[in-house]
Design an enzyme around this catalytic site. Structure first.
Site, mmCIF file in Angstrom:
data_model
loop_
_atom_site.group_PDB
_atom_site.id
_atom_site.type_symbol
_atom_site.label_atom_id
_atom_site.label_comp_id
_atom_site.label_asym_id
_atom_site.label_seq_id
_atom_site.Cartn_x
_atom_site.Cartn_y
_atom_site.Cartn_z
ATOM 1 N N GLU A 116 1.124 -1.190 0.049
ATOM 2 C CA GLU A 116 -0.147 -0.048 -0.260
ATOM 3 C C GLU A 116 1.019 1.322 -0.054
ATOM 4 O O GLU A 116 1.701 0.972 0.663
ATOM 5 C CB GLU A 116 -1.125 0.083 1.208
ATOM 6 C CG GLU A 116 -1.945 1.064 1.248
ATOM 7 C CD GLU A 116 -2.953 1.064 2.254
ATOM 8 O OE1 GLU A 116 -3.604 1.966 2.862
ATOM 9 O OE2 GLU A 116 -3.076 -0.047 2.913
ATOM 10 N N ARG A 117 0.490 2.082 -0.868
ATOM 11 C CA ARG A 117 1.372 3.390 -1.159
ATOM 12 C C ARG A 117 2.727 3.084 -1.425
ATOM 13 O O ARG A 117 3.655 3.742 -1.155
ATOM 14 C CB ARG A 117 1.245 4.327 -0.040
ATOM 15 C CG ARG A 117 -0.163 4.663 0.590
ATOM 16 C CD ARG A 117 -0.882 5.040 -0.552
ATOM 17 N NE ARG A 117 -2.238 5.599 -0.052
ATOM 18 C CZ ARG A 117 -3.260 5.771 -0.991
ATOM 19 N NH1 ARG A 117 -3.190 6.085 -2.263
ATOM 20 N NH2 ARG A 117 -4.424 6.032 -0.338
ATOM 21 N N GLU A 159 -10.004 5.127 9.801
ATOM 22 C CA GLU A 159 -10.174 4.832 8.555
ATOM 23 C C GLU A 159 -10.689 3.456 8.457
ATOM 24 O O GLU A 159 -10.297 2.630 7.622
ATOM 25 C CB GLU A 159 -8.874 4.986 7.807
ATOM 26 C CG GLU A 159 -8.497 6.428 7.538
ATOM 27 C CD GLU A 159 -7.196 6.679 6.659
ATOM 28 O OE1 GLU A 159 -7.278 7.858 6.341
ATOM 29 O OE2 GLU A 159 -6.411 5.752 6.795
ATOM 30 N N ASP A 161 -1.797 14.670 6.704
ATOM 31 C CA ASP A 161 -1.290 13.333 6.282
ATOM 32 C C ASP A 161 -0.163 13.502 5.306
ATOM 33 O O ASP A 161 -0.475 13.251 4.100
ATOM 34 C CB ASP A 161 -2.659 12.697 5.473
ATOM 35 C CG ASP A 161 -2.336 11.234 5.089
ATOM 36 O OD1 ASP A 161 -1.436 10.724 5.341
ATOM 37 O OD2 ASP A 161 -3.157 10.718 4.426
ATOM 38 N N GLU A 170 6.213 9.938 13.178
ATOM 39 C CA GLU A 170 6.282 8.981 11.794
ATOM 40 C C GLU A 170 6.217 9.913 10.605
ATOM 41 O O GLU A 170 5.619 10.758 10.763
ATOM 42 C CB GLU A 170 4.587 8.383 11.858
ATOM 43 C CG GLU A 170 4.510 7.493 10.592
ATOM 44 C CD GLU A 170 2.964 6.786 10.779
ATOM 45 O OE1 GLU A 170 2.717 6.300 9.709
ATOM 46 O OE2 GLU A 170 2.526 6.797 11.895
ATOM 47 N N GLU A 207 3.838 9.523 -1.261
ATOM 48 C CA GLU A 207 2.517 9.209 -1.617
ATOM 49 C C GLU A 207 1.924 10.666 -2.085
ATOM 50 O O GLU A 207 1.248 10.565 -3.140
ATOM 51 C CB GLU A 207 1.608 8.895 -0.193
ATOM 52 C CG GLU A 207 0.298 8.684 -0.491
ATOM 53 C CD GLU A 207 -0.733 8.518 0.854
ATOM 54 O OE1 GLU A 207 -1.721 8.373 0.629
ATOM 55 O OE2 GLU A 207 0.190 7.989 1.775
ATOM 56 N N HIS A 237 -3.829 18.893 0.541
ATOM 57 C CA HIS A 237 -4.770 17.811 0.187
ATOM 58 C C HIS A 237 -5.504 18.209 -1.134
ATOM 59 O O HIS A 237 -6.691 18.124 -1.079
ATOM 60 C CB HIS A 237 -5.529 17.589 1.169
ATOM 61 C CG HIS A 237 -5.612 15.966 1.444
ATOM 62 N ND1 HIS A 237 -5.787 15.137 0.679
ATOM 63 C CD2 HIS A 237 -5.510 15.288 2.745
ATOM 64 C CE1 HIS A 237 -5.989 13.984 1.079
ATOM 65 N NE2 HIS A 237 -5.679 14.230 2.149
#
Length: 700
Positions: free
Chosen positions: A190-191, A314, A388, A410, A416, A544
């Site tokens: 993923e990503r 999510e 994000d 993180e 991404e 975003h």
């Protein structure tokens, strides 16, 4: 004659592959920054040969073979093998590698106070003696520290530095330095933009890809000491016996390189694979199930690191569905791991809009009231910014707001939201901006880096994680320059105070060339790549605007049919009255989740830095910027500048024709052309969309 020519050609091809496979595959990117190319400076090479002519490594080290093989490979490559190697340390060696307790000679040569300073992962590199009796000692308290010291020493040689008068003592600032692999059990990532998972779960445990060992070498060379094997959107099956047997194989390969493995776990695993009808963290059966599972894991993987959890986010399940808190869930898992010194990394990536309509505020509102309620082996893993992994965000307000709880940052290495493996974007400057940000939590000088390393709030545990961009592609990361982000992440986890340009130049010399023109040109390209990305994607604090789902390319007009906060329009709020998200005291008041004086500075459009202007403020198109330009004109200027900056990057790269190997030169050349085309699409799409709202008097 034809048959003879054919026979000779076949023989030539076979001999070439047998004798020099490295030459054929040397410049496809596989070797990363561990290429160990021949030292071209004859005087420097002669000095190196004199210093390392007799290498002695203590045979008693539990990672002796790893260190010996690395030294042998490096010196053979750089110095054409002109050295001797012994597994016994004597007074005659010119390069001595050993722990303090395995060599009486080394321990007697070093001050005991210095030995103590090395700690469990640190090391000492020291030049001793004069003239013909010169020696270099690489020493540490542990074999892991010794491995890090060996790689540091080899890095000095790779980057052409003098080995005279060395006195280097280093310790990592952060304890847990992890890569988070978002790898799924079916082999997808993923990503991930560089192929499939390198673990190849279906082949384990019988068939082991040798690539895993090369991956371990690369991580050890930059100080990474932990790997989360699977996706945060976890599958409970990772805890089944068959997958634990597969994980044992990976752990065994990584262990000699000082790397522990961790699992992302699904909170409802007791229900999904355990046969229980609940996953309530306060239910005795659930508690027992996790304790039994921990015992099962540690029986076969004694140095297992612990669990990473994405809960109540999510669609991922969490303790809230049982009326419990994040602390209830995290502590239950932490107590199962505590007897084995395992940790829980509980992600704060939550945004329940029933708590607040501004997504940036949600994590703070959920977690700050829980400060001090987490067990001592729980770290709250928090993304660098409150949204994000956007091209630019202010740091998360959680940093500096939970003094009783260790926070683990993180970062996202895989790109991404920054062009994925198609765009050249060096992310170290982005990470440095966050690490160096002053939270003012304990007054001026309380940097984010001092929060996460534990020094500002006296925590005994610390950590940082990077979402991996690694895959099965031959060059590991999809784009040759994406390797720099993996490298820079590792270097910053060890020493957050390092400068991004110094890291870039170090990486360039080891990965590309030590030619001054190459080093200067590539460092300039890398330095301007992140600002360019911001300008052609999300200037002045916009965020975003990426295409729904895959997050590649612009989609400023996107409106999600169900979740408003998954819409681009939610973030930019462009209309006839202006553009930007009002998070000031007259809007959602997100600005007051930060300490003074930041909240005051960011609350005022006039004082707020341009970088965060539209993050915190909704302003009219005619708003006058500090430069005197209108906001609309400044947006146009930034978008156009972003395209021009990529065009400049492209020109600089082309100027290196003939100085870069053909295969990698063409790869990057094509990617830069694609990046330029993408940047133009970003500019044109966004300006066309925003232009329909801007006042005609301004647009003209």
């Amino acid at each position: 004659m034809k048959s003879k020519l054919l026979r000779n050609f076949v023989l030539f091809v076979l001999l070439t592959y047998v004798i020099a496979p490295t030459t054929l595959l040397a410049e496809d990117g596989y070797r990363l920054w561990l290429r160990y190319e021949t030292v071209k400076n004859s005087m420097l090479a002669q000095d190196y040969k004199q210093i390392v002519k007799q290498v002695e490594i203590s045979k008693s080290l539990d990672n002796y073979d790893v260190i010996k093989n690395e030294i042998s490979s490096a010196l053979t490559g750089m110095l054409s093998g002109q050295f001797s190697l012994s597994d016994t340390i004597t007074t005659k060696g010119t390069l001595l590698i050993g722990t303090f307790d395995c060599s009486k000679y080394i321990s007697q040569s070093i001050d005991p106070d210095i030995i103590a300073e090395c700690g469990s992962e640190g090391y000492l590199i020291l030049s001793t003696g004069k003239s013909d009796s010169k020696q270099i000692i690489i020493a540490a308290n542990t074999s892991r520290g010794l491995l890090y010291g060996t790689f540091h020493f080899l890095r000095l040689m790779q980057t052409g530095q003098s080995l005279e008068n060395l006195s280097i003592l280093q310790n990592p600032r952060l304890q847990k330095r992890l890569l988070n692999h978002w790898d799924n059990l079916n082999g997808s990532v993923e990503r991930g933009y560089a192929g499939k998972s390198i673990w190849k779960w279906d082949n384990l445990p019988q068939n082991i890809d040798p690539r895993i060992k090369d991956y371990a070498r690369a991580n050890a060379s930059i100080g990474i000491n932990g790997v989360v094997l699977n996706n945060v959107n976890s599958q409970a099956e990772i805890l089944r016996q068959d997958y634990l047997a597969k994980a044992v194989v990976i752990a065994d390969i990584l262990r000699p390189y000082g790397i522990q493995i961790y699992f992302s776990v699904k909170f409802t695993s007791p229900k999904q694979i355990g046969g229980l009808d609940t996953a309530d963290p306060l239910d005795p059966q659930v508690i027992q199930w996790w304790q039994d599972k921990a015992a099962e894991i540690y029986k076969i993987i004694p140095d297992f690191g612990g669990f990473l959890v994405k809960a109540y986010s999510e669609g991922q399940p969490g303790p809230q569905q049982y009326g419990r808190s994040h602390a209830d869930g995290a502590n239950m898992l932490a107590q199962a791991l505590a007897p084995y010194n395992g940790i829980v990394m509980w992600r704060s990536f939550v945004y329940d809009l029933s708590i607040d309509s501004d997504r940036t505020k949600c994590a703070y509102l959920e977690f700050v009231p829980l400060d001090g309620k987490f067990d001592s082996n729980v770290l709250i893993q928090t993304k660098n910014g409150p949204i994000d992994f956007q091209p630019r965000e202010p740091f998360s307000p959680l940093f500096g707001s939970m003094p009783k709880t260790p926070l683990m940052m993180e970062l996202q290495i895989t790109q991404e939201y920054s062009g994925q493996a198609q765009h050249l974007v060096y992310l170290a400057p982005q990470w440095k901006e966050v690490l160096d940000s002053d939270t003012y939590a304990n007054g001026p000088g309380t940097k984010v880096s001092s929060i996460i390393d534990g020094s500002a709030e006296s925590h005994s545990i610390s950590g940082i994680a990077g979402v991996s961009g690694i895959g099965s592609d031959r060059n590991w990361c999809g784009h040759h320059f994406s390797q720099a982000n993996w490298y820079a992440f590792g270097r910053l986890t060890w020493a957050p105070d390092l400068k991004s340009d110094d890291i870039a130049r170090e990486w360039i010399k080891m990965t590309w060339s030590d030619d001054p023109k190459v080093v200067d040109t590539l460092s300039e390209i890398m330095a301007c790549s992140w600002p360019a990305c911001i300008d052609y994607m999300t200037p002045l604090g916009l965020h975003h605007l990426m295409h729904e789902g895959h997050h590649y390319g612009p989609q400023p007009d996107y409106v999600h049919p169900v979740r408003h906060d998954w819409s681009s329009t939610y973030y930019h709020k462009a209309g006839k009255d202006g553009i930007g998200f009002n998070r000031s005291s007259t809007g959602t008041n997100a600005v007051n989740q930060y300490h003074p004086p930041l909240n005051t500075i960011w609350d005022s459009p006039e004082a707020c830095p341009n970088e965060y202007l539209l993050w915190f403020h909704h302003l009219p198109w005619s708003y006058r910027m500090k430069s005197g330009d209108t906001l609309w004109h400044q947006l146009q200027t930034r978008y156009n500048s972003g395209v021009d900056e990529v065009r400049d990057m492209q020109k600089m790269w082309l100027s290196l024709s003939g100085k870069i190997d053909h295969e990698r030169f063409e790869h990057v050349k094509k990617r830069l052309q694609l990046q330029l085309e993408n940047a133009e699409i970003w500019r044109d799409t966004c300006l066309k969309y925003f232009g329909q709202f801007a006042d005609k008097s301004v647009t003209n």
